[in-house]
Design an enzyme around this catalytic site. Structure first.
Site, PDB file in Angstrom:
ATOM      1  N   TYR A   1       2.623  10.203   0.236  1.00  0.00           N
ATOM      2  CA  TYR A   1       3.788   9.688   0.936  1.00  0.00           C
ATOM      3  C   TYR A   1       5.064  10.136   0.221  1.00  0.00           C
ATOM      4  CZ  TYR A   1       0.332   6.524   3.049  1.00  0.00           C
ATOM      5  OH  TYR A   1      -0.757   5.991   3.690  1.00  0.00           O
TER       6      TYR A   1
ATOM      7  N   ASP B   1       0.831  -1.198   0.000  1.00  0.00           N
ATOM      8  CA  ASP B   1       0.000   0.000   0.000  1.00  0.00           C
ATOM      9  C   ASP B   1       0.864   1.245   0.000  1.00  0.00           C
ATOM     10  OD1 ASP B   1      -2.668   1.446   0.489  1.00  0.00           O
ATOM     11  OD2 ASP B   1      -1.398   2.174   2.122  1.00  0.00           O
TER      12      ASP B   1
ATOM     13  N   LYS C   1      -3.802   5.651  -3.381  1.00  0.00           N
ATOM     14  CA  LYS C   1      -4.893   6.480  -2.877  1.00  0.00           C
ATOM     15  C   LYS C   1      -5.182   7.658  -3.794  1.00  0.00           C
ATOM     16  CE  LYS C   1      -3.704   4.945   1.730  1.00  0.00           C
ATOM     17  NZ  LYS C   1      -2.368   4.396   1.453  1.00  0.00           N
TER      18      LYS C   1
END
Length: 345
Positions: free
Chosen positions: A58, A53, A82
Site C-alpha cells: 500500500y 490493517d 502482510k
C-alpha cells in the site's frame, strides 16, 4: 460505550467489529495529504476502530509508515500487515505518478517472494517501516491463481516446499506474532491454503457481501470446522454498494466498471432499502457482520468524515422486514445469516 469485540480464530486476540483498512493511506487511486492521513487515523482511534490493517504494497511502504506514526506507544491496537512482497529500491521513481494504483513517491517497487526467507525479511522490514516492536497478525498477500496466472504453482511452491508457511508457523510458535492467515479475494485460494497450513484467520475481500454469498457453500463451513475466522474487506464490492445507482456516479464492482446485470441487482436492493428508509451502505455493512465466522469488517477510510459515516452505518437501525424482503426477492440467500433480531423465514 466500549466497542463490541470478537475473537480472531482460536487465539486470544479480540478485535472491534469495525476496523480500519489503511490501503487508502498508501495513496490508493489518489493522493492523501499527510495532515489528512493523520487526522483520519486519529478520528478512527477516537471512534474505537483499533483494529488496523495495512501492507507493504500500500503505497510501497507509505501506509505502514503513516500507521506506525499514529499508533506508536498505544497498547490497545491490534495491527495486521502482510507478507509475500518485498520492496526493492527503485531509483527510477521520481514523483507520485500512479503505479499499481498508488500515487506514492517512495522509491521502491514490489517483488513477489513467498519463500521462508522472503516471509521473514518482509516481517522484519515492516517492523522497521512501522517503527514498532510487534505486529499482531501477518497475512500472506494476494496468493491465488487469479492473481498469478501461470505463475500460481511456482508461488504456491514457495509457501509449501519453499518454507513460507513454515516461517509463519515459527513466528507464531515463538510468540513474535499472535496469528497468521492469508489476505486474498479468491475463494479457491482460501480453500487451498486451509488444506496446507494451520491458519488462524482469513482476510477475504469482496467475496462475502450483499451481492455475493458464494462463500457460504464451502468456505464458511470449513472455517467453522477449523476454528478459523474471517476479516472482511471490500464489503461495498469496490464501491457500488456505497454509492448505489441513483447518483451521478455509479461505483465500481470488483475493481472495474459494473456490468448492466450488477447495476440492476444493486438497484433492486437499493429500492428495498429505500422502502425501509435504510441507507444501502448501512445494510451492506451490517449484513457482512451478521455471519458468526466474521471477526471484523475493515472498510478503507481516507478522511475523518468517512470514519464518522462508517460509525453511523454500524449503528443504523434496520427493521427485520428489510432482510425478509431481500430474501423473498432472491437478492440474498435464504441460508445467509442476517443481523440479530431479524426475522428468519
Amino acid at each position: 460505550m466500549a466497542p463490541v469485540t470478537r475473537p480472531i480464530g482460536r487465539t486470544r486476540l479480540r478485535v472491534p467489529e469495525i476496523g480500519f483498512g489503511a490501503a487508502p493511506l498508501g495513496n490508493l487511486y489518489r493522493p492523501v495529504a499527510e495532515a489528512q492521513a493523520s487526522a483520519t487515523l486519529a478520528a478512527a482511534l477516537d471512534a474505537g476502530l483499533t483494529h488496523i490493517d495495512t501492507a507493504p504494497y500500500y503505497g510501497f511502504g507509505l501506509s505502514e509508515r503513516r500507521v506506525g506514526d499514529a499508533v506508536r506507544g498505544r497498547q490497545d491496537i491490534v495491527l495486521s500487515t502482510k507478507v509475500g512482497r518485498l520492496l526493492v529500491p527503485d531509483g527510477r521513481v521520481q514523483d507520485e505518478a500512479e503505479r499499481h494504483g498508488f500515487h506514492s513517491a517512495l522509491p521502491f517497487r514490489p517483488v513477489y517472494d513467498y519463500s521462508h526467507d522472503g516471509i521473514l525479511r518482509s516481517w522484519e522490514a515492516s517492523l522497521q517501516r512501522l517503527g514498532l516492536a510487534r505486529i499482531d497478525i501477518l497475512y500472506v498477500h494476494d496468493i491465488g491463481r487469479q492473481t498469478h496466472g501461470d505463475a500460481h504453482e511456482a508461488m504456491m511452491a514457495q509457501l509449501t516446499r519453499g518454507g513460507g508457511f513454515r516461517a509463519l508457523e515459527r513466528l507464531r510458535a515463538e510468540g513474535a506474532i499472535s496469528a497468521f492467515g492469508i489476505g486474498v479475494n479468491e475463494l479457491q485460494a482460501c480453500l487451498d491454503c486451509l488444506l496446507l497450513a494451520d491458519l488462524d484467520v482469513i482476510l477475504l475481500a469482496g467475496r462475502y457481501t450483499l451481492l455475493e454469498q458464494g462463500a457460504l457453500d464451502r468456505l464458511m463451513p470449513v472455517c467453522a470446522e477449523r476454528g478459523v475466522t474471517l476479516t472482511l474487506g471490500g464489503v461495498f464490492n469496490s464501491g457500488i454498494l456505497a454509492t448505489g445507482t441513483r447518483g451521478p456516479f455509479i461505483g465500481h464492482y470488483n475493481y472495474a466498471p459494473a456490468s448492466v446485470e450488477i447495476v440492476e441487482r444493486v438497484r433492486r436492493i437499493e429500492d428495498i432499502c429505500a422502502r425501509h428508509a435504510v441507507p444501502l451502505p448501512a445494510a451492506a455493512l451490517q449484513f457482512a457482520l451478521a455471519h458468526p465466522q466474521v471477526s471484523s469488517v475493515i472498510p478503507g477510510l481516507d478522511c475523518p468524515e468517512r470514519v464518522r459515516a462508517i460509525s453511523d452505518m454500524h449503528q443504523t437501525p434496520i427493521p427485520p422486514d428489510l432482510w425478509a424482503e431481500l430474501r423473498a426477492s432472491g437478492l440474498i440467500r435464504t441460508d445467509a445469516p442476517v443481523p440479530a433480531g431479524a426475522s428468519c423465514p
